[in-house]
Scaffold this motif. Structure first.
Motif, PDB file in Angstrom:
ATOM      1  N   ALA A   1      30.561  34.258 101.784  1.00 32.06           N
ATOM      2  CA  ALA A   1      29.146  34.378 102.138  1.00 32.06           C
ATOM      3  C   ALA A   1      28.429  33.169 101.565  1.00 32.06           C
ATOM      4  O   ALA A   1      28.930  32.505 100.659  1.00 32.06           O
ATOM      5  N   ARG A   2      27.252  32.894 102.089  1.00 28.03           N
ATOM      6  CA  ARG A   2      26.431  31.833 101.492  1.00 28.03           C
ATOM      7  C   ARG A   2      25.964  32.332 100.130  1.00 28.03           C
ATOM      8  O   ARG A   2      25.536  33.472  99.995  1.00 28.03           O
ATOM      9  N   ALA A   3      26.053  31.477  99.136  1.00 27.66           N
ATOM     10  CA  ALA A   3      25.611  31.860  97.795  1.00 27.66           C
ATOM     11  C   ALA A   3      24.090  31.997  97.800  1.00 27.66           C
ATOM     12  O   ALA A   3      23.385  31.157  98.343  1.00 27.66           O
ATOM     13  N   GLU A   4      23.605  33.048  97.220  1.00 29.63           N
ATOM     14  CA  GLU A   4      22.159  33.263  97.115  1.00 29.63           C
ATOM     15  C   GLU A   4      21.609  32.305  96.072  1.00 29.63           C
ATOM     16  O   GLU A   4      22.324  31.865  95.185  1.00 29.63           O
ATOM     17  N   ASP A   5      20.314  32.011  96.150  1.00 27.42           N
ATOM     18  CA  ASP A   5      19.713  31.119  95.156  1.00 27.42           C
ATOM     19  C   ASP A   5      19.813  31.705  93.755  1.00 27.42           C
ATOM     20  O   ASP A   5      20.295  31.073  92.844  1.00 27.42           O
ATOM     21  N   ASP A   6      19.342  32.926  93.587  1.00 29.27           N
ATOM     22  CA  ASP A   6      19.428  33.575  92.281  1.00 29.27           C
ATOM     23  C   ASP A   6      19.364  35.089  92.450  1.00 29.27           C
ATOM     24  O   ASP A   6      18.313  35.699  92.290  1.00 29.27           O
ATOM     25  N   PRO A   7      20.510  35.700  92.819  1.00 22.27           N
ATOM     26  CA  PRO A   7      20.506  37.139  93.057  1.00 22.27           C
ATOM     27  C   PRO A   7      20.506  37.959  91.776  1.00 22.27           C
ATOM     28  O   PRO A   7      20.348  39.166  91.810  1.00 22.27           O
ATOM     29  N   TYR A   8      20.694  37.304  90.636  1.00 25.41           N
ATOM     30  CA  TYR A   8      20.851  38.042  89.389  1.00 25.41           C
ATOM     31  C   TYR A   8      19.551  38.718  89.008  1.00 25.41           C
ATOM     32  O   TYR A   8      18.473  38.178  89.190  1.00 25.41           O
ATOM     33  N   GLY A   9      19.677  39.920  88.494  1.00 22.35           N
ATOM     34  CA  GLY A   9      18.497  40.674  88.096  1.00 22.35           C
ATOM     35  C   GLY A   9      18.039  41.627  89.182  1.00 22.35           C
ATOM     36  O   GLY A   9      17.245  42.512  88.922  1.00 22.35           O
ATOM     37  N   ASP A  10      18.532  41.487  90.409  1.00 20.29           N
ATOM     38  CA  ASP A  10      18.177  42.384  91.494  1.00 20.29           C
ATOM     39  C   ASP A  10      19.345  43.343  91.716  1.00 20.29           C
ATOM     40  O   ASP A  10      20.388  42.941  92.230  1.00 20.29           O
ATOM     41  N   PRO A  11      19.185  44.625  91.345  1.00 18.35           N
ATOM     42  CA  PRO A  11      20.308  45.565  91.469  1.00 18.35           C
ATOM     43  C   PRO A  11      20.729  45.818  92.916  1.00 18.35           C
ATOM     44  O   PRO A  11      21.838  46.259  93.173  1.00 18.35           O
ATOM     45  N   ALA A  12      19.857  45.511  93.878  1.00 13.14           N
ATOM     46  CA  ALA A  12      20.215  45.710  95.283  1.00 13.14           C
ATOM     47  C   ALA A  12      20.922  44.486  95.866  1.00 13.14           C
ATOM     48  O   ALA A  12      21.400  44.517  97.001  1.00 13.14           O
ATOM     49  N   ALA A  13      20.992  43.398  95.094  1.00 12.99           N
ATOM     50  CA  ALA A  13      21.654  42.171  95.561  1.00 12.99           C
ATOM     51  C   ALA A  13      23.162  42.399  95.610  1.00 12.99           C
ATOM     52  O   ALA A  13      23.718  43.168  94.828  1.00 12.99           O
ATOM     53  N   PRO A  14      23.837  41.698  96.523  1.00 12.60           N
ATOM     54  CA  PRO A  14      25.293  41.837  96.575  1.00 12.60           C
ATOM     55  C   PRO A  14      25.963  41.241  95.343  1.00 12.60           C
ATOM     56  O   PRO A  14      25.458  40.287  94.758  1.00 12.60           O
ATOM     57  N   VAL A  15      27.095  41.815  94.982  1.00  8.29           N
ATOM     58  CA  VAL A  15      27.930  41.273  93.919  1.00  8.29           C
ATOM     59  C   VAL A  15      28.563  39.998  94.486  1.00  8.29           C
ATOM     60  O   VAL A  15      29.216  40.041  95.525  1.00  8.29           O
ATOM     61  N   LEU A  16      28.345  38.870  93.826  1.00 11.96           N
ATOM     62  CA  LEU A  16      28.878  37.586  94.288  1.00 11.96           C
ATOM     63  C   LEU A  16      29.680  36.916  93.185  1.00 11.96           C
ATOM     64  O   LEU A  16      29.290  36.947  92.031  1.00 11.96           O
ATOM     65  N   ASP A  17      30.792  36.301  93.569  1.00 11.60           N
ATOM     66  CA  ASP A  17      31.581  35.481  92.657  1.00 11.60           C
ATOM     67  C   ASP A  17      31.566  34.059  93.200  1.00 11.60           C
ATOM     68  O   ASP A  17      31.643  33.858  94.415  1.00 11.60           O
ATOM     69  N   GLU A  18      31.503  33.076  92.314  1.00  7.59           N
ATOM     70  CA  GLU A  18      31.479  31.672  92.736  1.00  7.59           C
ATOM     71  C   GLU A  18      32.733  31.347  93.523  1.00  7.59           C
ATOM     72  O   GLU A  18      33.813  31.874  93.253  1.00  7.59           O
ATOM     73  N   PHE A  19      32.580  30.443  94.500  1.00  9.32           N
ATOM     74  CA  PHE A  19      33.738  29.997  95.280  1.00  9.32           C
ATOM     75  C   PHE A  19      33.779  28.470  95.321  1.00  9.32           C
ATOM     76  O   PHE A  19      34.356  27.849  94.462  1.00  9.32           O
ATOM     77  N   ALA A  20      33.150  27.859  96.297  1.00  9.75           N
ATOM     78  CA  ALA A  20      33.122  26.398  96.425  1.00  9.75           C
ATOM     79  C   ALA A  20      31.936  26.023  97.298  1.00  9.75           C
ATOM     80  O   ALA A  20      31.472  26.821  98.100  1.00  9.75           O
ATOM     81  N   ALA A  21      31.469  24.792  97.136  1.00  5.59           N
ATOM     82  CA  ALA A  21      30.301  24.310  97.889  1.00  5.59           C
ATOM     83  C   ALA A  21      29.173  25.326  97.724  1.00  5.59           C
ATOM     84  O   ALA A  21      28.934  25.794  96.620  1.00  5.59           O
TER      85      ALA A  21
END
Length: 175
Positions: free
Chosen positions: A13-33
């Motif tokens: 998925a496209r990395a969100e700008d700053d999803p941290y702190g929003d409990p409804a945001a998807p769980v994201l792990d870093e990948f590349a680019a």
């Protein structure tokens, strides 16, 4: 929702700008680019990502989510199809082709079918173009395919960057 009946799959998925702190945001792990790994409920996969609230509700840790999703992806890899011939290949995988970037064994198997290092274009969730770093014709085809997908405006756009496989991971390809 019962945890044992829930299956997950990792999707790029496209990395969100700053999803941290929003409990409804998807769980994201870093990948590349500008890409991250999100985790989808399914089947069908890709319609809803697992959020931090979902993890709490299911009583799962991020580590267990990642492990189950990766394991599930591994069981599905037998249905991957490779189309085309050198210098450019396309992958088919039920509309979630970009998830295949997470399958190390696949890339080990494909490494011998391109000239140089493996390079991929992954402009959208359902498009993966494969070529080699030493094939100018293949790189041109991959770039054109990425441009076409972005121009057409696919529903799940990912990145216009080409990625290269190095040391068991992916990074931005710089010719």
């Amino acid at each position: 929702m019962h945890v044992t009946s829930t299956t997950f799959l990792p999707l790029l998925a496209r990395a969100e700008d700053d999803p941290y702190g929003d409990p409804a945001a998807p769980v994201l792990d870093e990948f590349a680019a500008e890409l991250a790994v999100a985790y989808s409920f399914g089947p069908p996969y890709g319609q809803r990502f697992v959020s931090w609230l979902d993890l709490d509700r299911l009583g799962l840790s991020r580590r267990v989510l990642k492990s189950r999703a990766t394991e599930n992806l591994g069981t599905m890899v037998g249905s991957v199809r490779v189309h085309g011939e050198s210098p450019t290949l396309m992958l088919s995988f039920d509309g979630i082709e970009s998830s295949l970037l997470l399958v190390d064994l696949l890339w080990q198997q494909l490494a011998g079918s391109v000239q140089g290092e493996l390079v991929v274009g992954v402009p959208a969730r359902d498009v993966v173009v494969v070529t080699g770093s030493q094939s100018s014709q293949g790189l041109d085809k991959a770039r054109r395919a990425v441009e076409r997908v972005f121009f057409a405006g696919d529903q799940h756009l990912l990145t216009q960057q080409l990625l290269v496989r190095r040391d068991g991971g992916w990074e931005i390809f710089k010719p």
